[in-house]
Every structure is written in structure tokens, then in C-alpha cells.
Design a protein around this motif. Structure first.
Motif, short mmCIF file in Angstrom:
data_model
loop_
_atom_site.label_atom_id
_atom_site.label_comp_id
_atom_site.label_asym_id
_atom_site.label_seq_id
_atom_site.Cartn_x
_atom_site.Cartn_y
_atom_site.Cartn_z
N VAL A 123 0.85 -1.19 0.00
CA VAL A 123 0.00 0.00 0.00
C VAL A 123 0.88 1.24 0.00
O VAL A 123 1.80 1.37 0.82
CB VAL A 123 -0.94 0.04 1.22
CG1 VAL A 123 -1.89 1.22 1.13
CG2 VAL A 123 -1.71 -1.27 1.35
N ASP A 173 0.54 -4.96 6.70
CA ASP A 173 0.82 -4.61 5.30
C ASP A 173 2.23 -4.08 5.12
O ASP A 173 2.87 -3.62 6.08
CB ASP A 173 -0.18 -3.57 4.81
CG ASP A 173 -1.57 -4.13 4.60
OD1 ASP A 173 -1.69 -5.33 4.28
OD2 ASP A 173 -2.56 -3.39 4.77
N VAL A 176 -2.68 -1.08 -3.48
CA VAL A 176 -3.52 0.07 -3.13
C VAL A 176 -2.65 1.32 -3.12
O VAL A 176 -1.52 1.31 -2.61
CB VAL A 176 -4.17 -0.11 -1.75
CG1 VAL A 176 -5.02 1.12 -1.38
CG2 VAL A 176 -5.03 -1.37 -1.71
#
Length: 334
Positions: free
Chosen positions: A7, A29, A84
């Protein structure tokens, strides 16, 4: 158990971006941190690691497309394909429009609007060939309604909304699997009010009600996980602002003309004198996620919960209405 993701967060060193990366770290993450201030970025990377994730720093000025593009490519080389991309970075000026110089207005637009454009472009260059990925734009109630003293910021947020709608439509037209969504945020307790260039005589403040940046962070991450919605509204104030603008924009003009200036300044202290428009404020000092208004900020938003659970709520309301209709018919027969 959900797999970890790669991300990217712009504006990751402070405010909403800082709160977002902490939440992502708690999910495990791999988080790519983009901002200018090296001290703030380093502290943000520590936050991500302490929460359980992996944070890697990529210093860049989001107003410079080549810097953003190079950061994106370095991220994929180091961490793998980007899943993302969350655009948060911005800067602005608190002042009446005639007191903002052309150079300051251009700089605000370059950071706050074009920063999102370049972030989106860099993400799409990598995501479109794969046919997957999510881009989340951190918006504002001010994407719908301009207010006094923030003409540069409001103009940029309006522009981001129009830009995002255009890009979303193009992706839909080509049948792409890349999703783009926007989260319209309320007034937040972030360092924005301590480090944005101000020409006001008193310290600027968020227009109440004020929410903590963690409320925004949870909403942005929820949007990343559920990008099918074109837009999310956070906070009752955002919902009322958007609906009020649709119903009675002229009334809002008059109301803000009377109250908009005084509601954005405190009575207790002068401005800090710090400004991050041209140079990062957190090059030497870490500001963190929170601003100066912890005692007045809400840590939860019932409206956000309703937005996140909209389908369940609608189903429940439908069931209640149906049960009520059945009961009414039964009573009429007796």
C-alpha cells in the motif's frame, strides 16, 4: 486471514496519512511512505513497524510528477506490485483570496490537486496493465462546498472530485479491473492547523465538529477494502454539508458569510508562524498524526458506521417496515 498488501500512502509523515499508515501496519501490510519531511517519514516508518507491518520511506514532492513516478517504480522493485494507492498529501494557505499571492495559489494547486493527479497517474501506469488495483482519494466536504479563507484548498478539492469522476468513467468504459473511490472527510484534528501558511491574526482551527484523524484513517482503509462504492461520506457534518449544498446553496452562502471566518480561528493564541507550503515543516521535527485540538475532537463517527454498513442497515429497515406493514394489516382485520 487476509493476505498482506503493498500500500502506498502520500502525505504519510503526518496527519491523516500518518494515522492511515499506523492502521495499515496493524494489519501487517507493507507500506510505502511518500512525503517530503525526512524526520516525519522516519517516525512514520517506526510506527508502521511497531504496529506489525513493514514501512519503507520514499521521499518525494508530490507536485513533481517525475519524483512520484520514480518513487512508484522503486516501490514495485523493492516491495512488489502495488495493490492500493492512497492519495492524502496536501498543503494550503489560510487567508482571504486577495491576500494569497499567485505563486502561493499555484503552489497549493500543484501540491493539493496535481499531487493527486500525479499519484493517480503513477498508480495507473502500473495497475492498468495488470487489470487490478485500488486508488483511494482522501477528499473533503469542501469538495462540494467552498468556505471563506480556504479558496485555494476548496478549489483543489473540487478539482480532485471532477478529475476522479472522469478517470473512474474511463476505467469503467474500458472494462478495467482497477477501482477508484473517494472519501469525503469532515474537519479533522491534524497538524494542518499548526503548519499550513496562515495570514490570520489568530491560530486557525477546524470548523466544528472536529474528528480525530483515526476516524478518517479507518474510513480510507475501509474504502480501499470496498472500492465498489464511488464515494464515502465521513461524519454527520459532511453529510449535512453535501445535502445542504444540493438543496439550498444560496442559504449556505449567506450563512458562511456571517459565520465562516470566526468559526475557523481560535481566541486563545496567535498562529505558530510555521508554514509547509514551500518546504516540509517536519524536516527537523515530527508532528505526528494529531493537531492541537484533542480535547474537542471526536474519536468515533456514527455516520461512518452507518455508511460502512449501509446494506445491512437498509435490509434491517426494510424488514422492520415489512413487519410493520404486516402488523398494520393484521390490526385492520381484527
Amino acid at each position: 486471514m487476509r493476505p498482506s498488501q503493498v500500500v502506498v500512502v502520500t502525505g504519510a509523515s503526518g496527519g491523516v496519512g500518518r494515522a492511515v499508515v499506523r492502521e495499515l501496519g496493524a494489519r501487517g501490510d507493507s507500506v510505502a511512505l511518500i512525503a517530503r519531511g525526512t524526520t516525519g517519514l522516519a517516525a512514520a516508518a517506526v510506527d508502521v513497524g511497531s504496529a506489525g507491518g513493514s514501512g519503507v520511506v520514499y521521499p518525494a514532492d508530490v507536485s513533481n510528477y517525475e519524483e512520484v513516478r520514480q518513487a512508484a517504480r522503486s516501490i514495485e522493485e523493492d516491495l512488489g506490485p502495488i495493490d492500493v494507492w492512497i492519495n492524502v498529501a496536501f498543503s494550503s494557505v489560510f487567508a482571504p483570496f486577495p491576500e494569497i499571492t499567485p505563486e502561493e495559489f499555484e503552489r497549493t494547486t500543484a501540491v493539493t490537486y496535481l499531487g493527486y493527479v500525479w499519484g493517480t497517474r503513477a498508480a495507473l501506469e502500473l495497475m492498468r496493465p495488470r487489470g487490478r488495483g485500488v486508488i483511494v482519494q482522501a477528499g473533503s466536504a469542501l469538495a462540494y462546498r467552498g468556505i471563506p479563507l480556504q479558496s485555494a484548498y476548496c478549489g483543489a478539492k473540487h478539482a480532485i472530485k471532477g478529475f476522479t469522476e472522469s478517470v473512474r468513467s474511463e476505467l469503467m468504459a474500458e472494462g478495467s479491473g482497477v477501482r477508484v473511490t473517494m472519501v469525503q472527510l469532515p474537519a479533522l484534528n491534524t497538524p494542518q492547523f499548526d503548519w499550513v501558511l496562515s495570514r490570520l491574526r489568530r491560530h486557525p482551527q477546524p470548523m466544528p465538529p472536529i474528528y480525530q484523524p483515526e476516524v478518517a484513517a479507518r474510513a480510507l482503509i475501509h474504502a480501499a477494502d470496498h472500492p465498489g462504492r464511488r464515494e464515502y461520506w465521513v461524519g454527520a457534518s459532511t453529510a449535512l454539508t453535501v445535502l445542504g449544498q444540493r438543496i439550498a446553496p444560496g442559504l449556505l452562502d449567506r450563512y458562511l458569510a456571517k459565520t465562516g471566518k470566526q468559526s475557523q480561528v481560535t481566541t486563545e493564541r496567535p498562529p505558530t508562524g510555521v508554514a509547509n507550503l514551500w518546504e516540509p515543516a517536519d524536516e527537523e521535527r515530527d508532528y505526528g498524526a494529531h493537531g492541537s485540538f484533542d480535547s474537542r475532537a471526536h474519536s468515533r463517527s456514527p455516520q461512518l458506521w452507518l455508511s460502512e454498513h449501509r446494506r445491512s442497515v437498509l435490509v434491517m429497515l426494510g424488514a422492520v417496515a415489512a413487519a410493520g406493514a404486516v402488523a398494520t394489516r393484521a390490526l385492520r382485520r381484527t
